[in-house]
Design an enzyme around this catalytic site. Sequence first.
Site, PDB file in Angstrom:
ATOM      1  N   SER A   7       0.846  -1.198   0.000  1.00 43.06           N
ATOM      2  CA  SER A   7       0.000   0.000   0.000  1.00 43.06           C
ATOM      3  C   SER A   7       0.879   1.246   0.000  1.00 43.06           C
ATOM      4  CB  SER A   7      -0.879   0.028   1.247  1.00 43.06           C
ATOM      5  OG  SER A   7      -1.367   1.348   1.443  1.00 43.06           O
ATOM      6  N   HIS A  32      -1.273  -1.297  -4.184  1.00 45.69           N
ATOM      7  CA  HIS A  32      -2.528  -0.969  -3.501  1.00 45.69           C
ATOM      8  C   HIS A  32      -2.583   0.538  -3.284  1.00 45.69           C
ATOM      9  CE1 HIS A  32      -6.033  -1.944  -1.016  1.00 45.69           C
ATOM     10  NE2 HIS A  32      -5.591  -1.084  -0.127  1.00 45.69           N
ATOM     11  N   ASP A  34      -4.571   3.544  -1.714  1.00 46.91           N
ATOM     12  CA  ASP A  34      -5.578   3.870  -0.690  1.00 46.91           C
ATOM     13  C   ASP A  34      -6.121   5.276  -0.868  1.00 46.91           C
ATOM     14  OD1 ASP A  34      -3.850   1.892   1.705  1.00 46.91           O
ATOM     15  OD2 ASP A  34      -5.875   1.585   0.962  1.00 46.91           O
ATOM     16  N   MET A  36      -8.608   8.099   0.197  1.00 42.08           N
ATOM     17  CA  MET A  36      -9.382   8.478   1.379  1.00 42.08           C
ATOM     18  C   MET A  36      -9.885   9.909   1.217  1.00 42.08           C
ATOM     19  SD  MET A  36      -6.908   6.968   4.350  1.00 42.08           S
ATOM     20  CE  MET A  36      -6.263   5.304   4.229  1.00 42.08           C
ATOM     21  N   HIS A  65      -8.418   1.180  -3.762  1.00 41.76           N
ATOM     22  CA  HIS A  65      -9.293   0.941  -2.613  1.00 41.76           C
ATOM     23  C   HIS A  65      -9.970   2.257  -2.280  1.00 41.76           C
ATOM     24  CE1 HIS A  65      -9.340  -0.148   1.985  1.00 41.76           C
ATOM     25  NE2 HIS A  65     -10.561  -0.070   1.477  1.00 41.76           N
ATOM     26  N   MET A  67     -11.930   4.413  -0.164  1.00 40.08           N
ATOM     27  CA  MET A  67     -12.476   4.687   1.163  1.00 40.08           C
ATOM     28  C   MET A  67     -13.082   6.088   1.112  1.00 40.08           C
ATOM     29  SD  MET A  67      -9.383   3.057   3.397  1.00 40.08           S
ATOM     30  CE  MET A  67      -8.209   3.250   2.065  1.00 40.08           C
ATOM     31  N   MET A 136     -11.328  -5.959   5.859  1.00 40.25           N
ATOM     32  CA  MET A 136     -10.483  -4.980   6.550  1.00 40.25           C
ATOM     33  C   MET A 136     -10.066  -5.569   7.891  1.00 40.25           C
ATOM     34  SD  MET A 136      -9.969  -2.484   4.590  1.00 40.25           S
ATOM     35  CE  MET A 136      -9.104  -1.424   5.747  1.00 40.25           C
ATOM     36  N   ASP A 175      -6.279  -6.285   4.600  1.00 32.86           N
ATOM     37  CA  ASP A 175      -5.709  -4.957   4.508  1.00 32.86           C
ATOM     38  C   ASP A 175      -5.644  -4.338   5.896  1.00 32.86           C
ATOM     39  OD1 ASP A 175      -6.797  -2.050   2.549  1.00 32.86           O
ATOM     40  OD2 ASP A 175      -4.974  -2.485   3.687  1.00 32.86           O
TER      41      ASP A 175
END
Length: 214
Positions: A7, A32, A34, A36, A65, A67, A136, A175
């Site tokens: 990540s 990966h 992330d 957010m 991913h 979020m 998660m 993750d």
Amino acid sequence: MTIIAPSILSADFSRLGEEIQAAERAGADWIHVDVMDGHFVPNLTFGPPVIAAVRPATKLPFDVHLMIERPELSLNDYISAGADRITLHAEACKHLHRTVHAIKEKGLPAGVAINPATPVSVLEPILHDLDLVLIMTVNPGFGGQSFIPYSLVKLRQVRAMLEERGLSDVHVQVDGGVNRDTVRAIVEAGANVLVAGNAVFAEKDRAAAIAALR
Ligand code: DX5
Ligand code: ZN
């Protein structure tokens, strides 16, 4: 074969392209990413412009991913920026079936993530449409947190659900808090895609860190 997806949340953001190339040289299978938004999770990272900026750095798949709240509003931006696969949070989607199919209609594999307190039963109605489920193993928002042990129960539950339905080729991703101490139990419980932030990027020797996980 276990897929290792470092990540970049834990990478040096001032040298993100170089960090991605270092992860590739070190043996990463996926990157990966992330995303957010500061609303779905209490942290804000990056969005499509940064993903597009680092896209030329590698040919490795960008495992995005999301979020974020209302992911359906910006799917196309992430796809245009270079996402190779997109994972939504069940908790962020009012219309999860519709949004999963919006990803698939664009030709991308779709994943659904569930937070630590969300039961795997939430996945049951959509399981047969998925390429990946993400369990998660920390509360999303930050790297470097401790692995939540109950996640192992959920991993075994989701692996059993997939086997019962003949869906054993669906990826089971974990993750958060994946490291040399937790990885064995995680893989034994059924995960085949491992996201690792600090366990890779906080290490000086990334190749050794990835080899240790394998
Ligand atoms: C947490 C992120 C994870 C995190 C993992 O919200 O989704 O990908 O970066 O970081 P580590 O492996 O350091 O727990
Ligand atoms: Zn993640």
